[in-house]
Design an enzyme around this catalytic site. Structure first.
Site, PDB file in Angstrom:
ATOM      1  N   ASN A 153    -108.754   9.719 -13.798  1.00 42.84           N
ATOM      2  CA  ASN A 153    -110.127   9.581 -13.320  1.00 42.84           C
ATOM      3  C   ASN A 153    -110.269   8.293 -12.508  1.00 42.84           C
ATOM      4  OD1 ASN A 153    -109.769   8.402 -15.914  1.00 42.84           O
ATOM      5  ND2 ASN A 153    -111.960   8.361 -16.288  1.00 42.84           N
ATOM      6  N   GLU A 162    -113.306   6.061 -11.032  1.00 46.15           N
ATOM      7  CA  GLU A 162    -114.758   5.868 -11.062  1.00 46.15           C
ATOM      8  C   GLU A 162    -115.227   5.013  -9.889  1.00 46.15           C
ATOM      9  OE1 GLU A 162    -115.715   4.404 -14.995  1.00 46.15           O
ATOM     10  OE2 GLU A 162    -115.318   6.378 -15.878  1.00 46.15           O
ATOM     11  N   CYS A 172    -112.873  13.211 -11.462  1.00 48.04           N
ATOM     12  CA  CYS A 172    -112.161  13.424 -12.729  1.00 48.04           C
ATOM     13  C   CYS A 172    -110.651  13.533 -12.505  1.00 48.04           C
ATOM     14  CB  CYS A 172    -112.632  14.713 -13.380  1.00 48.04           C
ATOM     15  SG  CYS A 172    -114.322  14.665 -13.963  1.00 48.04           S
ATOM     16  N   GLU A 196    -108.590  15.790 -13.642  1.00 54.62           N
ATOM     17  CA  GLU A 196    -108.136  17.150 -13.348  1.00 54.62           C
ATOM     18  C   GLU A 196    -108.247  17.450 -11.865  1.00 54.62           C
ATOM     19  OE1 GLU A 196    -110.271  16.121 -15.605  1.00 54.62           O
ATOM     20  OE2 GLU A 196    -110.422  17.454 -17.322  1.00 54.62           O
ATOM     21  N   CYS A 243    -114.406  18.979 -17.964  1.00 53.08           N
ATOM     22  CA  CYS A 243    -115.853  19.116 -17.756  1.00 53.08           C
ATOM     23  C   CYS A 243    -116.138  20.401 -16.960  1.00 53.08           C
ATOM     24  CB  CYS A 243    -116.408  17.898 -17.016  1.00 53.08           C
ATOM     25  SG  CYS A 243    -116.046  17.900 -15.246  1.00 53.08           S
ATOM     26  N   CYS A 283    -114.832  20.550 -13.321  1.00 52.84           N
ATOM     27  CA  CYS A 283    -113.373  20.736 -13.266  1.00 52.84           C
ATOM     28  C   CYS A 283    -112.987  22.163 -13.641  1.00 52.84           C
ATOM     29  CB  CYS A 283    -112.669  19.738 -14.177  1.00 52.84           C
ATOM     30  SG  CYS A 283    -112.745  18.057 -13.519  1.00 52.84           S
TER      31      CYS A 283
HETATM   32  N1  THU Z   1    -113.679  12.684 -16.945  1.00 50.31           N
HETATM   33  C1  THU Z   1    -112.534  13.259 -16.497  1.00 50.31           C
HETATM   34  O1  THU Z   1    -111.706  12.601 -15.849  1.00 50.31           O
HETATM   35  N2  THU Z   1    -112.323  14.564 -16.766  1.00 50.31           N
HETATM   36  C2  THU Z   1    -113.187  15.357 -17.461  1.00 50.31           C
HETATM   37  O2  THU Z   1    -112.993  16.566 -17.531  1.00 50.31           O
HETATM   38  C3  THU Z   1    -114.315  14.748 -18.135  1.00 50.31           C
HETATM   39  C4  THU Z   1    -114.702  13.395 -17.686  1.00 50.31           C
HETATM   40  C5  THU Z   1    -113.925  11.275 -16.629  1.00 50.31           C
HETATM   41  C6  THU Z   1    -115.046  11.044 -15.662  1.00 50.31           C
HETATM   42  C7  THU Z   1    -115.492   9.643 -16.021  1.00 50.31           C
HETATM   43  O3  THU Z   1    -114.670   8.729 -15.336  1.00 50.31           O
HETATM   44  C8  THU Z   1    -115.181   9.520 -17.509  1.00 50.31           C
HETATM   45  O4  THU Z   1    -114.280  10.579 -17.816  1.00 50.31           O
HETATM   46  C9  THU Z   1    -116.414   9.624 -18.406  1.00 50.31           C
HETATM   47  O5  THU Z   1    -117.150  10.748 -18.105  1.00 50.31           O
END
Ligand code: THU
Length: 135
Positions: free
Chosen positions: A45, A47, A56, A58, A87, A90
């Site tokens: 991920n 940000e 994300c 994925e 999520c 994704c």
């Molecule tokens: N996140 C992912 O990388 N993948 C997911 O399927 C769920 C959430 C990340 C996004 C953000 O940087 C952190 O997790 C908190 O939501």
């Protein structure tokens, strides 16, 4: 997929999580996507200070594979300390690009839960609906 290959893919996802750029949530996620040709593509991920621009793990793994011309996929592994499943956004992209593949969700205790992309996105929207509307 045999047990050894699943465990290897899960390890790759865990390794990818170490590169997560997550200063806001401090929630580190790693993904490893296995293509049919046995190559593995990684994602973590990433940000943004403008929170909604976060990508994300994925979707970054999928983008990395697509950049390298991959079109056929075998399996996806996703690592986070608590074993979070992908999520909703994704799930859509996994379905669109990878179609129905196993999705292994791993936590920091080494527990692996196995799903399929069809299972985690029941009643999907996809290209078939777009084609149907063109008729
Ligand atoms: N996140 C992912 O990388 N993948 C997911 O399927 C769920 C959430 C990340 C996004 C953000 O940087 C952190 O997790 C908190 O939501």
């Amino acid at each position: 997929m045999d047990k050894q290959s699943i465990q290897n893919l899960c390890k790759e996802a865990e390794k990818a999580s170490q590169n997560a750029h997550a200063p806001y949530s401090n929630f580190h996620v790693g993904a490893a996507l296995l293509a049919k040709n046995h190559k593995i593509y990684h994602g973590c991920n990433v940000e943004s200070s403008s929170y909604g621009l976060t990508i994300c793990a994925e979707r970054n793994a999928i983008a990395a594979a697509v950049v390298h011309g991959e079109t056929e996929f075998e399996a996806l592994a996703v690592y986070s300390s608590v074993g979070a499943a992908p999520c909703g956004a994704c799930r859509q992209v996994i379905w669109d690009i990878c179609h129905n593949i196993p999705v292994y969700v791993i936590d920091d205790k080494g527990h692996i839960r196995t799903y399929t992309s069809a299972e985690i996105l029941p009643v999907p929207f996809d290209e078939n609906k777009l084609k149907e509307a063109e008729k």
